[in-house]
Design an enzyme around this catalytic site. Structure first.
Site, mmCIF file in Angstrom:
data_model
loop_
_atom_site.group_PDB
_atom_site.id
_atom_site.type_symbol
_atom_site.label_atom_id
_atom_site.label_comp_id
_atom_site.label_asym_id
_atom_site.label_seq_id
_atom_site.Cartn_x
_atom_site.Cartn_y
_atom_site.Cartn_z
ATOM 1 N N GLU A 180 0.792 -1.223 0.000
ATOM 2 C CA GLU A 180 0.000 0.000 0.000
ATOM 3 C C GLU A 180 0.833 1.286 0.000
ATOM 4 O OE1 GLU A 180 -3.902 -1.898 2.264
ATOM 5 O OE2 GLU A 180 -2.732 -0.363 3.297
ATOM 6 N N GLU A 217 -5.425 -8.587 1.109
ATOM 7 C CA GLU A 217 -6.061 -8.173 2.365
ATOM 8 C C GLU A 217 -7.536 -7.929 2.111
ATOM 9 O OE1 GLU A 217 -4.418 -4.878 4.566
ATOM 10 O OE2 GLU A 217 -2.358 -5.496 4.155
#
Length: 444
Positions: free
Chosen positions: A164, A349
């Site tokens: 991320e 995720e």
């Protein structure tokens, strides 16, 4: 029940700073999250990852837990400050030995190791030299990536360079709610550029050092929906996606930043050197997709990027106050498949925080089961529409340090009592195990 291919990978995920603790043990150096957490007012209750889930001491117990869940894969990250306490230079053998043991322990339990090199815990010594704002960090990261892949690459299934980069750059350098706490638009874009460049420079080195592993990156996605059918809201939603994930995705897949965002960011663009974009676009073996919620967006000419988010009332939300909208995951995956030439995808995720209560040795988190079940249905639907999705990692294996929220938010399918370090399977963990068993039986 949703159906998945017989070779679909089922896993759970964590990150180093969120679970390991032992921040001053066996030669580990300080990270930016140690510094940030020690700064008053930066984290909920002044919480830090100093102890966390004490995974550094309890790792064997935790690997047994993973095995008993019946998953075949575990995604975890390496703490850069454990390997290079100063970020570069002097190597810490005890740090490498720890992850060596974890990888061997996973393999002994027939669990695939999936390693993320950078999940936000930059060595403080590098931040003292301007961190991701300093272009010198690019070769430093490449050296770190080489060290890890050289040591572990013969046994690890996949390596992701970054987790991320939107969070690292925007939250860390743009609005300062994450470490290192800088609030500056130009810094956010420069940090993002160096993150992507470090990824692109590292990939060929990693591939040479660990030729049998898969190499990729993990991005977070939040699909945007216009608040109305007005054209200006549709354009606002497109700008939101440009800001949130296309600024990171398109350099990787196309070798260029999105034109509309270049125009919007005009006065704050990073220093882009001639070969940078080509290097960012190093071929990927996989792309990790992290997705939790959606954004509903309306046009706002007075806002920095001319959009603002709109809150939809009377919809289910998680303890993070994130809207539960699994349809967004299906649409995101299909849109990405239609709009880009993609490598294979993994859902690296997906999960939710709720206000879990441990009562009589049980956590009845049926709302989390519903969340996971509906999002897995979205993944299954996308696969039926031709999207190449190879696996799913539930976030998270266990409750842990949730960054600026400290220990106030629980994402785990396993409950952690932070006083005693007792792990307790929530009902969602039991459901996940049963669901995986059913999938394997139906595919046999």
């Amino acid at each position: 029940m949703s159906t998945f291919p017989a070779d679909f990978t089922w896993g759970v995920a964590t990150s180093a700073y969120q679970i390991e603790g032992a921040t001053e043990t066996d030669g580990r150096g300080a990270s930016i999250w140690d510094t940030f957490s020690a700064t008053p007012g930066k984290t909920h209750g002044g919480h830090s990852g100093k102890v966390a889930c004490n995974h550094y001491e309890l790792w064997q117990q935790d690997l047994d837990l993973i095995r008993n869940l019946g998953v075949q894969a575990y995604r975890f990250s390496i703490a850069w400050p454990r390997i290079y306490p100063q970020g570069r230079g002097q190597l810490n053998p005890k740090g490498l030995d720890f992850y060596d043991q974890v990888v061997d322990g996973l393999l002994a339990r027939n669990i695939e190791p999936h390693v993320t090199l950078y999940h936000w815990d930059l060595p403080q010594a590098l931040e003292d030299k301007d961190g991701w704002l300093n272009r010198d960090i690019v070769p430093t990261f490449v050296d770190y990536a080489h060290t890890i892949t050289e040591r572990l690459g013969d046994r690890v299934t996949s390596f992701a360079t970054l987790n991320e980069p939107w969070c690292s750059s925007f939250l860390g350098y743009g609005i300062g709610v994450h470490a290192p706490g800088i609030q500056d638009k130009a810094s956010f874009l420069q940090a993002a550029h160096h993150l992507l460049l470090a990824h692109g420079e590292a990939i060929p080195v990693m591939r040479e050092t660990a030729p049998n592993a898969q190499h990729g990156i993990v991005l977070n996605f939040e699909p945007a929906y216009p608040a109305t059918d007005k054209e200006e809201d549709t354009l606002a939603a497109a700008r939101y996606e440009g800001f949130y994930f296309k600024w990171y995705l398109e350099p990787l897949l196309k070798g260029s930043y999105p034109d509309d965002m270049l125009e919007l960011y005009d006065d704050n663009l990073p220093d882009i050197q001639s070969a940078d974009m080509a290097r960012m676009a190093a071929p990927l073996d996989f792309l990790g997709i992290n997705m939790y919620t959606r954004a509903v967006v309306t046009s706002d000419p007075s806002a920095d990027l001319q959009f603002r988010q709109v809150r939809i009332d009377e919809v289910p939300r998680t303890a993070m106050d994130w809207e539960i909208y699994p349809e967004g995951l299906e649409q995101l995956l299909v849109n990405l498949h239609n709009d880009y030439e993609l490598p294979p995808l993994f859902i690296t995720e997906n999960g939710a925080a709720f206000d879990d209560i441990l009562r009589d040795g049980e956590v009845n988190d049926n709302v989390r089961i519903d969340y996971l079940e509906r999002h897995l249905e979205a993944v299954s639907n996308a696969i039926q529409q031709g999207v190449d999705i190879r696996g799913y990692f539930a976030w998270s294996l266990m409750d842990n340090f949730e960054w600026a929220f400290g220990y106030d938010k629980r994402f785990g399918i396993v409950h952690v009592d932070y006083d005693t370090q007792t792990r307790t399977l929530k009902n969602s963990a039991k459901w996940y195990t049963e669901m995986i068993q059913q999938q394997r039986s139906s595919a046999a």
